[in-house]
Design a protein around this motif. Structure first.
Motif, short mmCIF file in Angstrom:
data_model
loop_
_atom_site.label_atom_id
_atom_site.label_comp_id
_atom_site.label_asym_id
_atom_site.label_seq_id
_atom_site.Cartn_x
_atom_site.Cartn_y
_atom_site.Cartn_z
N ASN A 21 0.83 -1.21 0.00
CA ASN A 21 0.00 0.00 0.00
C ASN A 21 0.86 1.26 0.00
N MET A 22 1.96 1.22 0.72
CA MET A 22 2.86 2.36 0.78
C MET A 22 3.49 2.62 -0.59
N MET A 23 3.94 1.57 -1.27
CA MET A 23 4.52 1.73 -2.61
C MET A 23 3.47 2.28 -3.58
N ARG A 24 2.23 1.82 -3.45
CA ARG A 24 1.16 2.30 -4.33
C ARG A 24 0.93 3.79 -4.09
N GLU A 25 0.92 4.20 -2.83
CA GLU A 25 0.73 5.62 -2.52
C GLU A 25 1.91 6.45 -3.03
N MET A 26 3.12 5.93 -2.88
CA MET A 26 4.31 6.67 -3.34
C MET A 26 4.29 6.84 -4.86
N SER A 27 3.77 5.86 -5.59
CA SER A 27 3.72 5.98 -7.05
C SER A 27 2.73 7.04 -7.51
N GLN A 28 1.76 7.39 -6.65
CA GLN A 28 0.74 8.37 -7.01
C GLN A 28 1.04 9.77 -6.48
N ARG A 29 1.97 9.89 -5.55
CA ARG A 29 2.23 11.20 -4.95
C ARG A 29 3.15 12.05 -5.82
N TYR A 30 2.85 13.35 -5.88
CA TYR A 30 3.62 14.27 -6.72
C TYR A 30 5.05 14.42 -6.21
N ASP A 31 5.26 14.46 -4.88
CA ASP A 31 6.61 14.67 -4.36
C ASP A 31 7.52 13.46 -4.57
N PHE A 32 6.96 12.30 -4.94
CA PHE A 32 7.77 11.13 -5.25
C PHE A 32 7.85 10.87 -6.75
N LYS A 33 7.36 11.82 -7.56
CA LYS A 33 7.40 11.65 -9.02
C LYS A 33 8.86 11.67 -9.50
N ASN A 34 9.21 10.79 -10.40
CA ASN A 34 10.57 10.64 -10.93
C ASN A 34 11.59 10.33 -9.83
N SER A 35 11.14 9.70 -8.78
CA SER A 35 12.01 9.35 -7.66
C SER A 35 12.40 7.87 -7.77
N LYS A 36 13.58 7.55 -7.32
CA LYS A 36 14.02 6.16 -7.31
C LYS A 36 13.86 5.55 -5.92
N SER A 37 13.05 6.17 -5.09
CA SER A 37 12.83 5.67 -3.74
C SER A 37 12.05 4.37 -3.78
N LYS A 38 12.46 3.43 -2.92
CA LYS A 38 11.76 2.15 -2.85
C LYS A 38 11.94 1.56 -1.46
N ILE A 39 11.08 0.58 -1.17
CA ILE A 39 11.12 -0.10 0.12
C ILE A 39 10.85 -1.58 -0.14
N GLU A 40 11.61 -2.45 0.52
CA GLU A 40 11.41 -3.89 0.33
C GLU A 40 11.75 -4.63 1.61
N ARG A 41 11.15 -5.83 1.75
CA ARG A 41 11.37 -6.64 2.95
C ARG A 41 11.95 -7.98 2.56
N LYS A 42 12.97 -8.39 3.32
CA LYS A 42 13.53 -9.74 3.23
C LYS A 42 13.59 -10.28 4.65
N GLU A 43 12.89 -11.38 4.87
CA GLU A 43 12.80 -11.97 6.21
C GLU A 43 12.27 -10.93 7.19
N ALA A 44 13.02 -10.63 8.25
CA ALA A 44 12.58 -9.66 9.25
C ALA A 44 13.34 -8.35 9.13
N GLU A 45 13.72 -7.99 7.88
CA GLU A 45 14.49 -6.77 7.67
C GLU A 45 13.89 -6.00 6.49
N ILE A 46 13.64 -4.72 6.72
CA ILE A 46 13.12 -3.83 5.69
C ILE A 46 14.26 -2.93 5.25
N THR A 47 14.42 -2.76 3.94
CA THR A 47 15.43 -1.86 3.40
C THR A 47 14.72 -0.69 2.73
#
Length: 161
Positions: A21-47
């Motif tokens: 849901n957070m990634m979906r919101e970031m893709s629609q927000r103007y301040d994140f337009k053309n941004s390479k920001s991302k978030i991902e989870r592996k096991e119990a660690e979020i990057t």
């Protein structure tokens, strides 16, 4: 003999839903337009990868908000130091805390014993088992632990008569 367990567990599927849901919101927000920001989870660690410190701070707020919507306490997050990546971009690791660590378990056992309640507390791995002769004593332990200032969300499960 009545007993219950004090545990700290997090539903990782709900965390995944919050991240999606957070990634979906970031893709629609103007301040994140053309941004390479991302978030991902592996096991119990979020990057978290962000373009700059401002976007990282915004992503923290988004993450906590989306976790709260999924009824997950933001106290499970353990933020590590921010690392510099290429250019101005930054990266941060966030650990999802599962279970009760040894230090917190010792503190809980000590606080319950100081409460002068007639119960036995045993540490079983990363959870605590509380047992006593009366259900009222066990419910008093739950109220005592809820009254303590602990920054880790605890659940009270496996209540048996």
């Amino acid at each position: 003999m009545p007993s219950f367990d004090i545990v700290s567990k997090t539903d990782l599927e709900e965390v995944d839903n919050a991240l999606a849901n957070m990634m979906r919101e970031m893709s629609q927000r103007y301040d994140f337009k053309n941004s390479k920001s991302k978030i991902e989870r592996k096991e119990a660690e979020i990057t978290i990868d962000a373009d700059d410190d401002l976007k990282l701070k915004q992503m923290h707020e988004l993450l906590q908000g989306h976790l709260a919507r999924r009824k997950i306490d933001a106290g499970i997050l353990d933020y590590k130091a921010v690392e510099k990546a290429a250019g101005q971009s930054v990266r941060q690791k966030v650990l999802i805390r599962q279970g009760i660590d040894r230090e917190l378990a010792k503190r809980l056992v000590k606080d319950i014993k100081d409460g002068k309640l007639k119960v036995q507390v045993t540490v079983q791995g990363d959870e605590l088992r509380v047992s006593g002769k009366k259900r009222d004593d066990l419910q008093a332990v739950i109220q005592l632990v809820k009254g303590l200032s602990i920054n880790l969300p605890l659940q009270y499960v496996n209540f048996r008569d």
